[in-house]
Write a protein that holds these residues in place. Structure first.
Motif, PDB file in Angstrom:
ATOM      1  N   ALA A 104       3.305 -22.410   2.324  1.00  0.00           N
ATOM      2  CA  ALA A 104       2.857 -22.388   0.923  1.00  0.00           C
ATOM      3  C   ALA A 104       4.031 -22.715   0.010  1.00  0.00           C
ATOM      4  CB  ALA A 104       2.277 -21.019   0.575  1.00  0.00           C
ATOM      5  N   GLY A 105       5.098 -23.249   0.602  1.00  0.00           N
ATOM      6  CA  GLY A 105       6.321 -23.523  -0.161  1.00  0.00           C
ATOM      7  C   GLY A 105       6.224 -24.788  -0.992  1.00  0.00           C
ATOM      8  N   ASN A 106       7.296 -25.043  -1.698  1.00  0.00           N
ATOM      9  CA  ASN A 106       7.564 -26.228  -2.509  1.00  0.00           C
ATOM     10  C   ASN A 106       7.057 -27.522  -1.842  1.00  0.00           C
ATOM     11  OD1 ASN A 106       9.180 -28.441  -3.430  1.00  0.00           O
ATOM     12  ND2 ASN A 106      10.762 -27.028  -4.142  1.00  0.00           N
ATOM     13  N   THR A 107       6.077 -28.177  -2.455  1.00  0.00           N
ATOM     14  CA  THR A 107       5.435 -29.349  -1.844  1.00  0.00           C
ATOM     15  C   THR A 107       6.411 -30.481  -1.561  1.00  0.00           C
ATOM     16  OG1 THR A 107       3.463 -28.821  -3.136  1.00  0.00           O
ATOM     17  CG2 THR A 107       3.489 -30.962  -2.072  1.00  0.00           C
ATOM     18  N   GLY A 108       7.234 -30.803  -2.562  1.00  0.00           N
ATOM     19  CA  GLY A 108       8.175 -31.907  -2.409  1.00  0.00           C
ATOM     20  C   GLY A 108       9.163 -31.655  -1.280  1.00  0.00           C
ATOM     21  N   ALA A 130      -3.818 -35.018   2.210  1.00  0.00           N
ATOM     22  CA  ALA A 130      -5.286 -35.031   2.142  1.00  0.00           C
ATOM     23  C   ALA A 130      -5.780 -33.643   1.774  1.00  0.00           C
ATOM     24  CB  ALA A 130      -5.865 -35.450   3.490  1.00  0.00           C
ATOM     25  N   GLY A 131      -6.678 -33.595   0.813  1.00  0.00           N
ATOM     26  CA  GLY A 131      -7.225 -32.314   0.391  1.00  0.00           C
ATOM     27  C   GLY A 131      -8.737 -32.364   0.324  1.00  0.00           C
ATOM     28  N   SER A 287      -3.644 -31.292   4.116  1.00  0.00           N
ATOM     29  CA  SER A 287      -3.031 -31.799   5.351  1.00  0.00           C
ATOM     30  C   SER A 287      -2.039 -32.904   5.040  1.00  0.00           C
ATOM     31  CB  SER A 287      -4.122 -32.360   6.264  1.00  0.00           C
ATOM     32  OG  SER A 287      -5.124 -31.397   6.473  1.00  0.00           O
ATOM     33  N   PHE A 288      -0.841 -32.775   5.571  1.00  0.00           N
ATOM     34  CA  PHE A 288       0.130 -33.871   5.491  1.00  0.00           C
ATOM     35  C   PHE A 288      -0.176 -34.781   6.671  1.00  0.00           C
ATOM     36  CE2 PHE A 288       3.900 -31.673   3.112  1.00  0.00           C
ATOM     37  CZ  PHE A 288       3.055 -31.386   2.064  1.00  0.00           C
ATOM     38  N   VAL A 295       1.243 -30.604   9.800  1.00  0.00           N
ATOM     39  CA  VAL A 295       1.806 -29.769   8.743  1.00  0.00           C
ATOM     40  C   VAL A 295       0.701 -29.540   7.709  1.00  0.00           C
ATOM     41  CG1 VAL A 295       3.556 -29.599   6.923  1.00  0.00           C
ATOM     42  CG2 VAL A 295       4.119 -30.733   9.091  1.00  0.00           C
ATOM     43  N   VAL A 296       0.436 -28.276   7.411  1.00  0.00           N
ATOM     44  CA  VAL A 296      -0.581 -27.954   6.419  1.00  0.00           C
ATOM     45  C   VAL A 296       0.077 -27.208   5.267  1.00  0.00           C
ATOM     46  CG1 VAL A 296      -2.700 -26.648   5.950  1.00  0.00           C
ATOM     47  CG2 VAL A 296      -2.465 -27.927   8.089  1.00  0.00           C
ATOM     48  N   LYS A 297      -0.213 -27.683   4.068  1.00  0.00           N
ATOM     49  CA  LYS A 297       0.367 -27.104   2.859  1.00  0.00           C
ATOM     50  C   LYS A 297      -0.668 -26.226   2.176  1.00  0.00           C
ATOM     51  CE  LYS A 297       2.798 -26.887  -1.087  1.00  0.00           C
ATOM     52  NZ  LYS A 297       2.086 -25.784  -1.716  1.00  0.00           N
TER      53      LYS A 297
END
Lengths: 351, 351
Positions: A104-108, A130-131, A287-288, A295-297
């Protein structure tokens, strides 16, 4: 199928207070799941203790000494925090100790680190995010949601392949319909990049529906909607803003005076059902795609219910073999797309 | 101030059945307003008769023999229908007989005809479509909503000038805050065009707030939001789609069983108040900016209440002298922007 997910326990606005209860619930729901909690072991142990939980062969702690903050510059995180919980969780995917990681961290920083550590799949220029958006028919997958502000037609084709395979795997749809986000349904509509992307998609082996417009996202016209990260991110944020405003207007109308408050009390069960149907927690977990690992954000502000959904997404992607499916489909399209333009493949995955 | 508005009486899905009752109401509300109804005189007279209304010095009919259909190609309408109600209404603006025209007709044809007949203002490459979105603070003006899929930074600067002057005139705000729609608040965010536009806007004399994100539209962070027509149109359509879906979900929840229906009956006054607050008819009337004349586009499916709002917009723009204000501000910015890049000004207004 037994799988292991690495969780960046420190990521997000609430860190272990959210990630750990979600992890415990995920383990309880799924007895073929193992979790590695990555982060400051003291903080993790304290949270486990507070939850009356302990480590086990299914729930391990992997100590990492650093934490990437939510406002840290991606390149700075990448260079200066090599032992961050985020980076170490991704390392576990790279080494094969985990089949996916959730943060759940910093996206960039997460994207930069994931690209650096995992690299992109063969045929992929740049990964995409993708969301899921709610729709009148269920849900619509959209990519890219912001990783790539400027995209070439070839990159948008890659996004279409990745999104299509993701939905095929996770939603168990044989041939998901793919729409190209545009400002009209006719082929001649749109900007230059989109027109060329339409040509590539028509020549692809995907189930290409054609152009879709903004409202089609919520109508559920197609399973997947493809756009560049600039348009995708603005659509995502505008939708969040509009939903929030409408929710606020509705609440304001019910709070106007004692009579409307009474009406609100009577209608409460329905309003709750409505709210739960629009609950963004149900759609948490982006999903990245395009990396050599899953990797899932999670949203940074996620609570444990929302974070649990992000873990579920990672589990689904791992079990359904989405990476293999993407790779195979890229090969199929690659054969065709070499005749068109695929020159800049894999040019930018090594910063 | 006495003004005359030309109305394309035949435009839109409902033609005279909508445009004429709206015109009659506008005349009743405003005794310094004159209206010219343009279109097939038989149809117009029949509708007037049905409404027990007659022509007068304040309400004239201007016969036009042709009608542009809603699905007609813009170029075909432009070439083949020189006596269409749409074209003749615009001609009346060109000749000075009317100070503005309002049409609910085919957007593409209206834009193509308006550009051809009226030409663009000095300093304007291409006209833009400005519309109103509801916000938590009132309303947000956005442009472009779809006239220009690909834009240069210079064109986006022109849109900013036009939007700023429109809000200044119509909303009586001295220095409206202008936001640049982007995917992050930092200057370095976004695609190349947006980054360069940010530089131009920072050097301009406008009240430039900086970058805004999608949710800022509905928060009401700035009075004006500038974007290219591709992003603007997708944001508009996505917002319409989301609002429609949320409305439908709410209705579905209230219709679930006899108990929820009862709750819905109790809460009806509040639900109606909410619905009216989100009513798109209140926001009807998009302004075509950058032309040497005022043209307002109503939604094609507008009813007479919505069409009346479009007439009000045309009246407001005429009375407040928006064209003069835009021209003056363009001159101010032009002085500065010649040092940057204004080479392609006025290159494409003569197809």
């Amino acid at each position: 199928m037994d799988i292991t997910v690495a969780i960046d326990a420190m990521g997000g606005d609430h860190g272990p207070h959210v990630t750990i209860p979600a992890a415990l619930k995920a383990l309880k729901d799924d007895d073929q799941l193992n979790i590695v909690l990555v982060g400051l072991s003291d903080a993790i142990e304290a949270e486990l203790k507070a939850r009356k939980a302990t480590t086990s062969p299914r729930l391990r702690i992997h100590h990492a000494t650093e934490v990437v903050t939510m406002d840290e510059q991606p390149q700075s995180a990448l260079k200066n925090k090599k032992d961050s919980s985020m980076r170490v969780a991704i390392n576990l995917v790279k080494s094969g100790e985990a089949s996916a990681c959730v943060s759940a961290g910093n996206t960039g920083a997460l994207m930069a680190t994931a690209r650096f550590v995992l690299k992109t799949l063969p045929g992929i220029d740049r990964p995409a995010i993708a969301g899921i958006f709610p729709s009148q028919k269920g849900k619509t997958y959209i990519l890219d949601l912001g990783a790539n502000a400027d995209c070439t037609p070839e990159q948008l084709l890659q996004f279409a392949v990745m999104g299509s395979m993701l939905v095929s795997c996770v939603e168990h749809k044989e041939k998901p319909a793919v729409g190209l986000l545009n400002i009209g349904s006719e082929d001649i509509k749109g900007n230059e990049v989109v027109k060329q992307t339409g040509e590539l998609l028509r020549k692809s082996h995907l189930n290409f529906y054609g152009n879709v417009e903004g409202n089609d996202i919520f109508k559920g016209t197609t399973d997947v909607v493809v756009c560049d990260g600039f348009v995708g991110n603005i659509t995502l944020k505008a939708s969040e803003g509009l939903a929030q405003m409408m929710g606020r207007f509705l609440a304001q109308e019910f709070k106007r005076n004692w009579l409307t408050k009474l009406m609100g009390m009577v209608a409460m069960p329905v309003l709750k059902a409505f709210k739960s149907r629009m609950d963004p927690r149900n759609y948490n977990g982006a999903s990245f795609l395009g990396l050599r690992g899953i990797v899932v954000k999670s949203h940074g502000g996620a609570d444990s219910i929302a974070f649990l959904n992000a873990i579920h997404t990672a589990v689904e992607e791992s079990r359904s073999g989405v990476l293999k499916r993407i790779t195979e489909q890229l090969e199929i399209e690659h054969i065709q797309s070499q005749q068109i333009a695929f020159a800049n493949t894999n040019s930018s995955d090594n910063e």
